[in-house]
Design an enzyme around this catalytic site. Sequence first.
Site, PDB file in Angstrom:
ATOM      1  N   HIS A  77      -7.527  -5.939  -0.226  1.00  8.44           N
ATOM      2  CA  HIS A  77      -6.281  -5.176  -0.322  1.00  8.44           C
ATOM      3  C   HIS A  77      -5.119  -5.844   0.407  1.00  8.44           C
ATOM      4  O   HIS A  77      -4.025  -5.305   0.435  1.00  8.44           O
ATOM      5  CB  HIS A  77      -6.555  -3.784   0.290  1.00  8.44           C
ATOM      6  CG  HIS A  77      -5.495  -2.756   0.043  1.00  8.44           C
ATOM      7  ND1 HIS A  77      -5.075  -2.401  -1.219  1.00  8.44           N
ATOM      8  CD2 HIS A  77      -4.780  -1.986   0.915  1.00  8.44           C
ATOM      9  CE1 HIS A  77      -4.144  -1.457  -1.124  1.00  8.44           C
ATOM     10  NE2 HIS A  77      -3.942  -1.189   0.163  1.00  8.44           N
ATOM     11  N   ASP A  91      -9.590  -5.353  -5.807  1.00 12.56           N
ATOM     12  CA  ASP A  91      -9.099  -4.503  -4.724  1.00 12.56           C
ATOM     13  C   ASP A  91      -9.918  -3.217  -4.701  1.00 12.56           C
ATOM     14  O   ASP A  91      -9.864  -2.414  -5.634  1.00 12.56           O
ATOM     15  CB  ASP A  91      -7.614  -4.192  -4.929  1.00 12.56           C
ATOM     16  CG  ASP A  91      -6.981  -3.429  -3.763  1.00 12.56           C
ATOM     17  OD1 ASP A  91      -7.731  -2.886  -2.930  1.00 12.56           O
ATOM     18  OD2 ASP A  91      -5.744  -3.373  -3.693  1.00 12.56           O
ATOM     19  N   SER A 148       0.833  -1.196   0.000  1.00 14.53           N
ATOM     20  CA  SER A 148       0.000   0.000   0.000  1.00 14.53           C
ATOM     21  C   SER A 148       0.876   1.257   0.000  1.00 14.53           C
ATOM     22  O   SER A 148       1.700   1.426  -0.895  1.00 14.53           O
ATOM     23  CB  SER A 148      -0.950  -0.058   1.197  1.00 14.53           C
ATOM     24  OG  SER A 148      -2.077   0.762   1.009  1.00 14.53           O
TER      25      SER A 148
END
Length: 272
Positions: A250, A221, A100
Amino acid sequence: MVMLEKSLQASMNARIIGSGGETMVLAHGFGLDQSVWDKILPYLTQHYQVVVFDWLFSGAVKDPNLFDPLKYSSYDAFANDLIALMDELDLKSSVFVGHSMSGMIGCIASIKRPELFNRLILVGASPRYINIDEYEGGFEAATIDNLLSDVECNYQNWTSSFPTLVVDNNDPLSVEKISKCLKSMKHEFALPLAKTVFRSDERDILDKVTTPCTIIQTTSDFVVPDSVAYYMQKKIKGKSTVEFVKADGHFPQLTAHLEFLDVLGRVLGFGI
């Protein structure tokens, strides 16, 4: 001004595990801690010396005074911490796995100090979350404004509801884990950090990244659409590929860890 009176290794709870000849650095994302890697560590440590750590905003960091929201209002400061930690641990030519927000942090660090990295693994990473012109980031600006408003005004509720959007709901233990991590982060860190992440725009750095990259996406996602992965592949200067993990959400390292390891093994040349 925040002063680090002890080593970054100690402040960031950094650990080196495993006995491989190469080093792999695992960096977690927004509001979390190094425990998000727990499912895959036993496999990776058979092949690598693995470094795990907590970013200073994490609820797992013992001294909350180490995180200054003003200092960390851009990814640049995080990249400097990553570089300083790797220097302190005397790491060179490492595989960096950034989940991320840490994907972009790793990219910035690799531009500053390319000799520290031999490959970047960008997991669910995005240079920009807000749609603009021809770029599809996944969110309209108003949606991000509403998200930030929830973080500011309804943080405890948000820490329960947001994980149900971003974690595969077929894995309730992982939903609970992400919620618990978010709740452990101090609220006064959460809003400025969320603004830094969700309003970020790092598209201009991608063509300066020369380190080979593997971009890993799940097949569904909520946070990062597939178009972002292909955008990054096109813009990154170094050789880059896009790989998919057949999973929702995610967090493939939590909810589809064997499939995630299979992709890593295929890319890096090890079996599980």
